[in-house]
Design an enzyme around this catalytic site. Structure first.
Site, PDB file in Angstrom:
ATOM      1  CE1 TYR A  37      -3.724   2.570   0.976  1.00  0.00           C
ATOM      2  CE2 TYR A  37      -1.883   3.609   2.099  1.00  0.00           C
ATOM      3  CZ  TYR A  37      -3.162   3.674   1.593  1.00  0.00           C
ATOM      4  OH  TYR A  37      -3.880   4.851   1.683  1.00  0.00           O
ATOM      5  CD  GLU A  48      -6.157   4.461  -0.966  1.00  0.00           C
ATOM      6  OE1 GLU A  48      -6.157   4.661   0.261  1.00  0.00           O
ATOM      7  OE2 GLU A  48      -7.167   4.108  -1.606  1.00  0.00           O
TER       8      GLU A  48
END
Length: 387
Positions: free
Chosen positions: A109, A198
């Site tokens: 991530y 993101e």
């Protein structure tokens, strides 16, 4: 302003970030022709909506041939996807992104965002790619690191980039690619006025390459006027019709799921008004800030927006007049009441500039209005009125 995954990936590609090749489609007609330039034997069909959790809701499907592609694409297009971010009504899928499948060895991530508290750019890294980062933060916080950087020309130094990717345990070659990606994300955030970028997941594929497998971006609404290339990416199908209408009048409006409509001037006062409604056992139907210098026309538009929501059982108007004059608000309320059938209880709390004149205007009308002396009194009255 939010954009779709395929649009975010196009921006990443433009800045030199590694992304899989894909095609966006708005209809499933001539589908095979549209994807003919994709080279992978396996493809991934992705629903394009402004919400996370698509995979669990059936909005991401791996297909191994054209027959499966046509089947899944036709099934997905027009489907109502319900995820943890859409609410119970879900969102209709009106576009698909079909991209080359990746053979995944590892998932990470990575995100960067404006951290308003520190006035810095924050990079968040985690070894738990493909997961809900809030859940990871709560359950396994040691698997997440945050690095906050000062704004500066040239972006992060190599030392700063190394800290951001340190949790990934990459090979020397992968570190070079990852550090380049860090600088790209920083550059996009600054040059495009993004609030969040993101990448979830960021992957290493079977060729040991780093790939941005999924991407999410949002942008500062206040800067869109100077970013026409971003403004054209806006998809009105993904927005609440009421919020689109509110933007025409420069109203800060967000639809919620409660039963008490709110009209307030000032974001802080609006939040306090919503909080006290909840304190007395009910839920606000909206956040609505009419601003400090609202005109009669603006107030009328705000009133109509509230009444257009069928869930609204009562309305609380809470105005503290500074620049905003209470008599102007009262005239706007009367004008709106003439144009719509006011059939729900209305509680008004006025204070500040011309509040006596405003109260007099409302009292002389034929509207059934409950006047409140303060916010606490106003909340009690509107909650009792709709029981």
């Amino acid at each position: 302003m939010n954009i779709h995954e395929h649009q975010a990936k196009e921006i990443l590609r433009e800045f030199g970030a590694p992304v899989s090749r894909g095609v966006v489609i708005l209809s499933t007609e001539n589908l095979i022709e549209k994807v003919k330039d994709l080279k992978s034997d396996e493809l991934v069909v992705k629903a394009q909506i402004h919400a996370g959790g698509r995979g669990k809701a059936g909005g991401v499907k791996l297909v191994r041939n054209f027959s499966e592609l046509e089947k899944e694409a036709n099934k997905m297009m027009g489907k109502i996807l319900v995820t943890h971010q859409t609410g119970p009504d879900g969102k209709e899928v009106k576009r698909l992104y079909i991209e080359e499948a990746s053979n995944i060895k590892k998932e990470f991530y990575l995100s960067c965002l404006i951290d308003r508290e520190s006035s810095k750019i924050a990079f968040i890294s985690s070894t738990e790619g493909g997961m809900d980062i809030e859940k990871v933060s709560k359950e396994t916080p040691k698997k997440i690191i945050t690095n906050k950087l000062d704004f500066k020309v040239g972006g992060p130094s190599d030392e700063e980039a190394n800290k951001i990717i340190s949790i990934f345990n990459l090979s020397p070659e992968q570190k070079i690619s990852a550090k380049k990606l860090i600088k790209i994300l920083y550059k996009i955030l600054v040059e495009k006025d993004a609030g969040l970028i993101e990448i979830n997941p960021l992957i290493i594929n079977n060729k040991d390459e780093i790939i941005c497998l999924d991407a999410k971006m949002n942008f500062d609404d206040n800067s869109i006027f100077r970013r026409p290339e971003i403004a054209k990416l806006r998809d009105l199908n993904e927005e609440e019709p009421a919020e689109i209408e509110a933007s025409k009048y420069d109203l800060a409006y967000i639809k919620l799921n409660g039963s008490i409509g709110c009209m307030v001037n000032g974001a802080g006062l609006a939040m306090a008004t919503m909080d006290i409604i909840k304190l007395y056992g009910k839920e606000p139907a909206n956040f609505l800030d009419v601003g400090g210098g609202a005109s009669k026309e603006k107030v009328t538009a705000a009133f109509k927006l509230i009444l257009a929501d069928k869930n609204v059982k009562g309305i609380l108007i809470n105005i503290f007049g500074g620049i905003m004059r209470c008599d102007v608000l009262a005239q706007g309320v009367l004008e709106a009441a003439k144009q719509v059938n006011l059939s729900v209880p209305l509680v008004v709390r006025l204070a500040g500039t011309n509040f006596k004149e405003g109260k007099e205007i409302l009292e002389k009308s034929n509207l059934k209005i409950l006047s409140a002396s303060d916010l606490n009194d106003a909340a009690k009255k509107i909650v009792n009125a709709i029981k």
